[in-house]
Design an enzyme around this catalytic site. Structure first.
Site, short mmCIF file in Angstrom:
data_model
loop_
_atom_site.label_atom_id
_atom_site.label_comp_id
_atom_site.label_asym_id
_atom_site.label_seq_id
_atom_site.Cartn_x
_atom_site.Cartn_y
_atom_site.Cartn_z
N ASN A 85 0.80 -1.23 0.00
CA ASN A 85 0.00 0.00 0.00
C ASN A 85 0.83 1.28 0.00
O ASN A 85 0.42 2.27 -0.59
CB ASN A 85 -0.93 -0.02 1.23
CG ASN A 85 -1.48 1.35 1.55
OD1 ASN A 85 -2.43 1.82 0.90
ND2 ASN A 85 -0.87 2.05 2.51
N TYR A 150 3.30 9.41 -11.63
CA TYR A 150 2.58 8.60 -10.64
C TYR A 150 1.80 7.47 -11.33
O TYR A 150 1.92 6.28 -10.96
CB TYR A 150 1.63 9.51 -9.86
CG TYR A 150 0.66 8.82 -8.94
CD1 TYR A 150 1.10 7.94 -7.95
CD2 TYR A 150 -0.71 9.06 -9.04
CE1 TYR A 150 0.21 7.32 -7.10
CE2 TYR A 150 -1.62 8.44 -8.19
CZ TYR A 150 -1.15 7.57 -7.22
OH TYR A 150 -2.04 6.96 -6.39
N ALA A 151 1.05 7.84 -12.37
CA ALA A 151 0.22 6.86 -13.08
C ALA A 151 1.09 5.76 -13.69
O ALA A 151 0.74 4.58 -13.65
CB ALA A 151 -0.60 7.56 -14.16
N ALA A 152 2.24 6.15 -14.24
CA ALA A 152 3.12 5.15 -14.87
C ALA A 152 3.67 4.18 -13.84
O ALA A 152 3.76 2.97 -14.09
CB ALA A 152 4.26 5.86 -15.60
N SER A 153 4.02 4.69 -12.65
CA SER A 153 4.57 3.80 -11.61
C SER A 153 3.52 2.79 -11.16
O SER A 153 3.83 1.65 -10.84
CB SER A 153 5.10 4.61 -10.42
OG SER A 153 4.04 5.20 -9.68
N LYS A 154 2.23 3.21 -11.17
CA LYS A 154 1.16 2.31 -10.73
C LYS A 154 0.69 1.41 -11.88
O LYS A 154 0.25 0.28 -11.65
CB LYS A 154 -0.02 3.12 -10.18
CG LYS A 154 0.30 3.88 -8.89
CD LYS A 154 0.46 2.96 -7.69
CE LYS A 154 0.43 3.74 -6.38
NZ LYS A 154 0.51 2.87 -5.20
P1 NAP Z 1 -0.79 8.64 2.89
O1 NAP Z 1 -1.95 9.11 3.70
O2 NAP Z 1 0.12 9.66 2.29
O3 NAP Z 1 0.09 7.59 3.71
C1 NAP Z 1 1.21 7.06 3.08
C2 NAP Z 1 1.71 5.86 3.84
O4 NAP Z 1 2.87 5.37 3.13
C3 NAP Z 1 2.14 6.22 5.24
O5 NAP Z 1 1.90 5.13 6.09
C4 NAP Z 1 3.64 6.42 5.07
O6 NAP Z 1 4.36 6.06 6.24
C5 NAP Z 1 3.99 5.44 3.99
N1 NAP Z 1 5.19 5.89 3.26
C6 NAP Z 1 5.32 7.02 2.52
N2 NAP Z 1 6.57 7.11 2.05
C7 NAP Z 1 7.24 6.02 2.51
C8 NAP Z 1 8.58 5.54 2.38
N3 NAP Z 1 9.51 6.21 1.69
N4 NAP Z 1 8.91 4.38 2.99
C9 NAP Z 1 8.00 3.69 3.70
N5 NAP Z 1 6.74 4.09 3.86
C10 NAP Z 1 6.36 5.24 3.28
O7 NAP Z 1 -1.27 7.71 1.67
P2 NAP Z 1 -2.74 7.29 1.18
O8 NAP Z 1 -3.39 8.49 0.58
O9 NAP Z 1 -3.44 6.52 2.23
O10 NAP Z 1 -2.34 6.33 -0.04
C11 NAP Z 1 -2.07 4.95 0.18
C12 NAP Z 1 -1.94 4.27 -1.17
O11 NAP Z 1 -3.15 4.49 -1.91
C13 NAP Z 1 -0.80 4.83 -2.04
O12 NAP Z 1 -0.17 3.78 -2.72
C14 NAP Z 1 -1.53 5.75 -3.02
O13 NAP Z 1 -0.84 5.88 -4.23
C15 NAP Z 1 -2.85 5.03 -3.18
N6 NAP Z 1 -3.96 5.91 -3.59
C16 NAP Z 1 -4.38 6.92 -2.78
C17 NAP Z 1 -5.43 7.74 -3.21
C18 NAP Z 1 -5.94 8.88 -2.37
O14 NAP Z 1 -6.72 9.70 -2.88
N7 NAP Z 1 -5.55 9.01 -1.10
C19 NAP Z 1 -6.04 7.52 -4.46
C20 NAP Z 1 -5.57 6.47 -5.25
C21 NAP Z 1 -4.54 5.67 -4.81
P3 NAP Z 1 5.00 7.14 7.26
O15 NAP Z 1 4.08 8.33 7.26
O16 NAP Z 1 5.06 6.40 8.55
O17 NAP Z 1 6.30 7.46 6.69
#
Ligand code: NAP
Length: 244
Positions: A85, A150-154
């Site tokens: 995640n 971002y989109a390309a990485s996913k």
């Molecule tokens: P978030 O609130 O920003 O939380 C990110 C999480 O990833 C935190 O637990 C953070 O841990 C961890 N993280 C970030 N950088 C890191 C690193 N370098 N090493 C290890 N851990 C790291 O994220 P979110 O919005 O919940 O998104 C979670 C996933 O859903 C992501 O893959 C994102 O691309 C995807 N997503 C999100 C959305 C959205 O609208 N939110 C939409 C589509 C997809 P720490 O804070 O402890 O460092």
């Protein structure tokens, strides 16, 4: 969904979608390895799980560092469920994207899941099965200005999902992905409300989801309730526009 007796590793479980997944997996009976970088938030999630009478432990690792990813895999030990995640999203026109940001997206969003699957899936297969869920994004399928890197990485992660599903299908390991749309998390907190609403308006339901709604789909795919599902990307995104 009964996940009693299983162990689940959730990356990026200290916040947002990952935290909601960790809490739901624990509620379904799994012992959860809560991963993140921020130890205080990690301890808080572990505390919440323990307060509900379930087991969890925190493992800290920076997933942009390949050695740290492997250390996480080692410290997690035998896991039955892996939820990839942790991720970042920076929206910039290509002309403003830097080489450093390119590496950051690829290392965290694509390479870390790759290394974790390589390290942990063989053990799942040896023990008779397991389940992997990768967290993608609607942006991987819907071209939207500024989301290119971002989109390309996913999108790479989605194709890996299908390839891993094929590789492990006869070894009892299912591999799926969930592609969320805009979701209210600490990561989207620093986007102003108008920007988040504009992203929401690119979906049919025009709403911003709560992390728990996305977690429901991830936990379903992780569980035996999805025993005949592998290699899919499930959009949990309020519907693509133009679907009717
Ligand atoms: P978030 O609130 O920003 O939380 C990110 C999480 O990833 C935190 O637990 C953070 O841990 C961890 N993280 C970030 N950088 C890191 C690193 N370098 N090493 C290890 N851990 C790291 O994220 P979110 O919005 O919940 O998104 C979670 C996933 O859903 C992501 O893959 C994102 O691309 C995807 N997503 C999100 C959305 C959205 O609208 N939110 C939409 C589509 C997809 P720490 O804070 O402890 O460092």
């Amino acid at each position: 969904m009964n996940l009693s007796g299983s162990t689940a590793l959730v990356t990026g479980a200290t916040a947002g979608i990952g935290r909601a997944v960790a809490l739901q997996l624990a509620r379904e009976g799994a012992e959860v390895v809560v991963h993140g970088r921020d130890a205080d938030r990690g301890r808080a999630v572990v505390g919440e799980i323990e307060a509900g009478g379930r087991a969890a432990r925190f493992v800290q690792a920076d997933l942009t560092d390949a050695a740290d990813v492997l250390r996480l895999a080692e410290r997690a030990g035998e896991v039955d469920v892996l939820v990839n995640n942790a991720g970042i999203y920076r929206f910039l026109p290509t002309s403003q994207m830097t080489a450093e940001l390119f590496d950051l997206h690829m290392n965290l969003n694509t390479k870390a899941p790759y290394l974790l699957v390589r390290a942990l899936a063989p053990g799942m297969a040896e023990r008779g099965g397991g389940s992997i869920v990768n967290v993608s994004t609607l942006a991987a399928a819907v071209p939207t200005k500024g989301t290119g890197m971002y989109a390309a990485s996913k999108a790479a992660l989605e194709q890996l999902t299908r390839v891993w599903a094929a590789e492990y299908a006869d070894q009892g390991v299912r591999v799926n992905a969930v592609a969320p749309g805009p979701t209210r998390t600490p990561g989207t907190d620093d986007m102003d409300a108008a920007t988040l609403k504009a992203v929401a308006d690119t979906t049919a339901m025009r709403r911003v989801a709560e992390p728990a709604e996305v977690a429901e789909a991830i936990v379903f795919l992780a569980s035996d309730r999805a025993s005949d599902i592998t290699g899919v990307v499930l959009e949990v995104a309020g519907g693509r526009l133009g679907i009717g």
